[in-house]
Design a protein around this motif. Structure first.
Motif, PDB file in Angstrom:
ATOM      1  N   ARG A 267      -6.446  -3.435  -4.287  1.00 43.41           N
ATOM      2  CA  ARG A 267      -6.285  -2.945  -2.925  1.00 43.41           C
ATOM      3  C   ARG A 267      -5.195  -1.665  -3.137  1.00 43.41           C
ATOM      4  NH1 ARG A 267      -1.203  -5.039  -0.505  1.00 43.41           N
ATOM      5  NH2 ARG A 267      -2.276  -5.194   1.375  1.00 43.41           N
ATOM      6  N   ASN A 268      -5.261  -0.872  -1.803  1.00 44.97           N
ATOM      7  CA  ASN A 268      -4.691   0.580  -1.985  1.00 44.97           C
ATOM      8  C   ASN A 268      -5.135   1.341  -2.941  1.00 44.97           C
ATOM      9  OD1 ASN A 268      -2.885  -0.335   0.223  1.00 44.97           O
ATOM     10  ND2 ASN A 268      -1.462  -1.153  -1.159  1.00 44.97           N
ATOM     11  N   VAL A 269      -6.465   1.404  -3.084  1.00 43.57           N
ATOM     12  CA  VAL A 269      -6.967   2.132  -4.074  1.00 43.57           C
ATOM     13  C   VAL A 269      -6.836   3.751  -3.732  1.00 43.57           C
ATOM     14  CG1 VAL A 269      -9.273   3.066  -5.316  1.00 43.57           C
ATOM     15  CG2 VAL A 269      -8.830   0.610  -4.515  1.00 43.57           C
ATOM     16  N   PRO A 270      -6.262   4.408  -4.784  1.00 40.09           N
ATOM     17  CA  PRO A 270      -5.991   6.041  -4.689  1.00 40.09           C
ATOM     18  C   PRO A 270      -7.604   6.617  -4.298  1.00 40.09           C
ATOM     19  CG  PRO A 270      -4.547   5.341  -6.528  1.00 40.09           C
ATOM     20  CD  PRO A 270      -5.749   4.256  -5.911  1.00 40.09           C
ATOM     21  N   ALA A 271      -7.290   7.748  -3.260  1.00 39.88           N
ATOM     22  CA  ALA A 271      -8.298   8.643  -3.096  1.00 39.88           C
ATOM     23  C   ALA A 271      -9.026   9.350  -4.439  1.00 39.88           C
ATOM     24  CB  ALA A 271      -7.807   9.588  -2.055  1.00 39.88           C
ATOM     25  N   THR A 272      -7.937   9.531  -5.031  1.00 40.74           N
ATOM     26  CA  THR A 272      -8.489  10.258  -6.345  1.00 40.74           C
ATOM     27  C   THR A 272      -9.468   9.277  -7.232  1.00 40.74           C
ATOM     28  OG1 THR A 272      -6.397   9.530  -7.293  1.00 40.74           O
ATOM     29  CG2 THR A 272      -6.605  11.791  -6.580  1.00 40.74           C
ATOM     30  N   MET A 273      -9.502   7.910  -7.117  1.00 39.75           N
ATOM     31  CA  MET A 273     -10.210   6.891  -7.861  1.00 39.75           C
ATOM     32  C   MET A 273     -11.309   6.629  -7.045  1.00 39.75           C
ATOM     33  SD  MET A 273      -8.497   3.367  -9.356  1.00 39.75           S
ATOM     34  CE  MET A 273      -7.368   4.221 -10.335  1.00 39.75           C
ATOM     35  N   PHE A 429       9.359   9.226  -1.178  1.00 41.13           N
ATOM     36  CA  PHE A 429       7.981   9.147  -1.203  1.00 41.13           C
ATOM     37  C   PHE A 429       7.241   7.717  -1.032  1.00 41.13           C
ATOM     38  CE2 PHE A 429       3.558   8.951  -2.888  1.00 41.13           C
ATOM     39  CZ  PHE A 429       2.858   9.859  -1.782  1.00 41.13           C
ATOM     40  N   GLY A 430       6.594   7.509  -0.058  1.00 42.03           N
ATOM     41  CA  GLY A 430       6.082   6.156  -0.040  1.00 42.03           C
ATOM     42  C   GLY A 430       4.982   5.817   0.711  1.00 42.03           C
ATOM     43  N   LEU A 431       4.579   4.748   0.820  1.00 38.21           N
ATOM     44  CA  LEU A 431       3.308   4.423   1.595  1.00 38.21           C
ATOM     45  C   LEU A 431       3.788   3.056   2.637  1.00 38.21           C
ATOM     46  CD1 LEU A 431       0.162   4.631   2.249  1.00 38.21           C
ATOM     47  CD2 LEU A 431      -0.020   2.768   0.664  1.00 38.21           C
ATOM     48  N   TRP A 432       3.616   3.445   3.835  1.00 40.27           N
ATOM     49  CA  TRP A 432       4.218   2.409   4.655  1.00 40.27           C
ATOM     50  C   TRP A 432       3.033   1.902   5.566  1.00 40.27           C
ATOM     51  CZ3 TRP A 432       8.990   0.132   5.615  1.00 40.27           C
ATOM     52  CH2 TRP A 432       9.013  -0.626   6.596  1.00 40.27           C
ATOM     53  N   GLY A 433       3.156   0.447   5.666  1.00 39.99           N
ATOM     54  CA  GLY A 433       2.200  -0.212   6.488  1.00 39.99           C
ATOM     55  C   GLY A 433       2.707  -1.268   7.479  1.00 39.99           C
ATOM     56  N   PHE A 500       0.189  11.695   5.276  1.00 41.46           N
ATOM     57  CA  PHE A 500      -0.896  11.588   5.190  1.00 41.46           C
ATOM     58  C   PHE A 500      -1.415  10.307   6.034  1.00 41.46           C
ATOM     59  CE2 PHE A 500      -0.362  14.250   1.642  1.00 41.46           C
ATOM     60  CZ  PHE A 500      -1.340  15.343   1.843  1.00 41.46           C
ATOM     61  N   ILE A 501      -2.637   9.977   6.405  1.00 40.27           N
ATOM     62  CA  ILE A 501      -3.157   8.827   6.861  1.00 40.27           C
ATOM     63  C   ILE A 501      -4.475   8.575   5.952  1.00 40.27           C
ATOM     64  CG2 ILE A 501      -4.350   7.399   8.608  1.00 40.27           C
ATOM     65  CD1 ILE A 501      -1.559   8.029   9.298  1.00 40.27           C
ATOM     66  N   PRO A 502      -4.406   7.667   4.850  1.00 43.45           N
ATOM     67  CA  PRO A 502      -5.260   7.610   4.038  1.00 43.45           C
ATOM     68  C   PRO A 502      -6.388   6.865   4.344  1.00 43.45           C
ATOM     69  CG  PRO A 502      -3.460   6.026   3.626  1.00 43.45           C
ATOM     70  CD  PRO A 502      -3.066   6.805   4.649  1.00 43.45           C
ATOM     71  N   THR A 503      -7.604   6.848   4.027  1.00 43.08           N
ATOM     72  CA  THR A 503      -8.758   5.908   4.203  1.00 43.08           C
ATOM     73  C   THR A 503      -8.478   4.892   3.319  1.00 43.08           C
ATOM     74  OG1 THR A 503     -10.322   7.802   4.760  1.00 43.08           O
ATOM     75  CG2 THR A 503     -11.243   5.619   4.242  1.00 43.08           C
ATOM     76  N   ASP A 504      -8.346   3.760   3.808  1.00 43.53           N
ATOM     77  CA  ASP A 504      -7.924   2.590   2.969  1.00 43.53           C
ATOM     78  C   ASP A 504      -9.020   1.736   2.389  1.00 43.53           C
ATOM     79  OD1 ASP A 504      -6.344   0.652   1.635  1.00 43.53           O
ATOM     80  OD2 ASP A 504      -5.546  -0.274   3.672  1.00 43.53           O
ATOM     81  N   PHE A 505      -9.055   1.938   0.965  1.00 40.57           N
ATOM     82  CA  PHE A 505     -10.194   1.061   0.143  1.00 40.57           C
ATOM     83  C   PHE A 505      -9.626   0.285  -0.752  1.00 40.57           C
ATOM     84  CE2 PHE A 505     -12.021   5.433   0.818  1.00 40.57           C
ATOM     85  CZ  PHE A 505     -13.439   5.027   1.319  1.00 40.57           C
ATOM     86  N   GLY A 506     -10.344  -0.978  -0.939  1.00 39.66           N
ATOM     87  CA  GLY A 506     -10.322  -1.690  -1.864  1.00 39.66           C
ATOM     88  C   GLY A 506     -11.391  -1.613  -3.003  1.00 39.66           C
ATOM     89  N   LEU A 507     -11.177  -2.284  -4.108  1.00 43.34           N
ATOM     90  CA  LEU A 507     -12.350  -2.231  -4.937  1.00 43.34           C
ATOM     91  C   LEU A 507     -12.530  -3.925  -5.356  1.00 43.34           C
ATOM     92  CD1 LEU A 507     -11.545   0.244  -7.551  1.00 43.34           C
ATOM     93  CD2 LEU A 507     -13.346   0.420  -6.100  1.00 43.34           C
ATOM     94  N   GLN A 508     -13.849  -4.158  -5.203  1.00 45.29           N
ATOM     95  CA  GLN A 508     -14.334  -5.427  -5.475  1.00 45.29           C
ATOM     96  C   GLN A 508     -15.452  -5.770  -6.613  1.00 45.29           C
ATOM     97  OE1 GLN A 508     -15.457  -6.447  -1.508  1.00 45.29           O
ATOM     98  NE2 GLN A 508     -17.075  -5.337  -1.571  1.00 45.29           N
TER      99      GLN A 508
END
Length: 530
Positions: A267-273, A429-433, A500-508
């Protein structure tokens, strides 16, 4: 006017658990060969397996059944361990429990299971992370003396047990979001053994949720198994027989294991990935969370000398070219943030952060207005994720303002401790949800004594008043207006810089079928697709 559905919520009947069958590939293959449906997921080393101590833990979420929870099938907040949650005034709440629910060791789940767990979590000297969620409960102050003395009681006066299946909660002020609060892990019940032998319980926790603890090999893995005694319906669990949390210190290592078919979920896959994953794992490996619930920020503690001036903070914000970073480094999988709340919330106002627009020349002028900056801006961050992103941000600040910037990466557990104990040396610096969908989840960070407020220590009486009023407002439109007014005041002091508001991706993997609940991707909710 639209009214919040908070006066009475009543549970639906329980149904059968999720199930799936078939062959398997990837990380689930070994278990599936003997009929076991196993899924593995990315995990960092837990600080604790007890939900109240580490409320954001995916392990805690899997093992605990909250009083209320979002059903992934309906996407609505519904009673789970509760039969009903009702109130006439949003201040005093009556809670009735489902009949016949037990913990995984067979002990009954009773009103005392909640009352005692909440009192222990609300006691400040225990230093449990879920403590802040009880700040609105009557009796919280008595358990958290500000003069350093020991509490004279071990109970929350605002929690009154009526009988085994009924209890009552009194808040210090109306809170229309209270049913949502009941969906958070820090309000889970605890069995009697958690109090009689807490050290043993920490090593072998027992709860009432869909998965039960099996083992914890520190810095290697945590194993959970499906609990057949869970009475929640399909929308509150997943399809795996076994969940294995594989522990990593960086997401890159987890990704390598996924490409080698040794991991099922990230979860929380970085956009760079994301683009790399599309090419190596295929489009079907990506799961996009439907509701944007997360935000990157640069929070600035009030207690750090040299960073107090709001104009300096505005200068730092203006020196960051969000759109450029979003388009290049983040490859279009993010947008620049211009508010302290994400656009998915009703209180969001476009452009509420005027200094979130890139202006290198204006940033230098603003720095001069602040009297300049001769020191080094330290940015502390989690070393396990978003390394490239924080490096890009720091370089822009340094280049566009001409000031020194030093990065201070560390493990998430250390960063969390430094935030909570006000030991930060610079911005963080951090990611808040959110834990539940509400503007209060973001803005309470800037309320005196609010949840998450320890990071900045920001305090403004006018902000506190507006947040208190909005929290108790039953009309959603009026509440949104008050939250927006509070944000306007906060932004004048700028204790936090929206990024930033990231597009939130998971990998499955092929065997994992991810689900999300109103912006939150939870591994234990995944279906088994092989």
């Amino acid at each position: 006017m639209l009214k919040k559905k908070m006066i009475a919520v009543v549970a639906a009947s329980a149904a059968f658990m999720l199930s799936a069958s078939g062959c398997a590939t990837g990380a689930g293959a070994e278990g599936a060969q003997d009929g076991e449906k196993k899924l593995s997921f990315q995990l960092t080393e837990p600080t604790s397996l007890v939900p109240h101590e580490d409320p954001g833990s995916q392990v805690a979420m899997a093992s605990c059944a909250n009083l209320m929870e979002v059903n992934v099938e309906s996407q609505e907040l519904e009673p789970l361990a509760a039969k009903s949650v009702t109130s006439d005034d949003a201040t005093t709440w009556k809670i009735a429990l489902q009949d016949g629910w037990t913990f995984q060791d067979g002990a009954p789940v009773t009103s005392d299971s909640f009352a005692k767990a909440w009192a222990k979590t609300a006691t400040g000297s225990n230093a449990w992370q879920g403590n802040g969620n009880f700040a609105s409960f009557a009796g919280y102050k008595e358990l958290n003396p500000t003069d350093g003395s020991k509490p004279t009681t071990d109970e929350l006066s605002g929690v009154k047990v009526i009988d085994e299946n009924n209890f009552e909660v009194t808040l210090t002020a109306p809170n229309a979001d209270f049913p949502k609060l009941l969906s958070t892990s820090s309000l889970c019940p605890l069995p009697e053994q958690a109090f009689s032998d807490p050290d043993a319980y920490e090593k072998n926790p027992v709860s009432n949720g869909p998965y039960q603890f099996v083992s914890w090999d520190h810095n290697q893995e945590v194993v959970l198994e499906k609990w057949d005694g869970f009475k929640g319906d399909d929308g509150f669990s997943g399809g795996a027989d076994k969940l294995v949390g594989q522990i990593y210190t960086a997401v890159d290592a987890a990704y390598t294991d996924m490409t080698a078919q040794n991991l099922d979920m990230i979860r929380n896959v970085p956009a760079t990935m994301v683009s790399k994953a599309k090419g190596q794992l295929g489009e079907e490996s990506l799961y996009e969370v439907k509701t944007g619930s997360k935000q990157y920020t640069l929070q600035i503690p009030e207690y750090v000398k040299g960073l107090e001036d709001p104009d300096l903070r505005r200068a730092i914000s203006m020196s960051i070219d969000r759109e450029s970073i979003a388009a290049s480094l983040l490859q279009g999988y993010a947008t620049g943030s211009d508010s302290l709340v994400p656009p998915s919330l009703d209180s969001y106002k476009e452009g509420s952060c005027e200094s979130c627009t890139f202006d290198a020349s204006g940033a230098k002028d603003m720095l001069k207005k602040a009297g300049g900056f001769d020191g080094t801006l330290v940015i502390e961050h989690n070393s396990a994720s978003d390394q490239q992103l924080v490096q890009a941000i720091s370089k822009q600040i340094q280049d566009n303002l001409g000031i020194k910037v030093a990065l201070k990466p560390m493990l998430g557990t250390e960063l969390e401790s430094r935030r909570n104990n006000q030991k930060l040396e610079g911005a963080v610096f951090g990611l808040w949800g959110w834990s539940y969908k509400s503007s209060d989840q973001y803005l309470s960070q800037y309320e005196t004594g609010g949840d998450g407020n320890a990071t900045t220590g920001y305090s403004n009486k006018d902000v506190d008043k507006l947040l208190k009023s909005a929290r108790g407002e039953q009309d959603e439109a009026t509440a949104a207006q008050q939250y927006a007014q509070a944000e306007t005041l906060i932004m004048k002091d700028m204790p936090s810089i929206p990024l930033f508001i990231p597009t939130d991706f998971g990998l499955q993997s092929k065997c994992a079928v991810m689900n999300d609940a109103q912006g939150d991707l939870q591994f234990y909710r995944a279906g088994y697709g092989c």
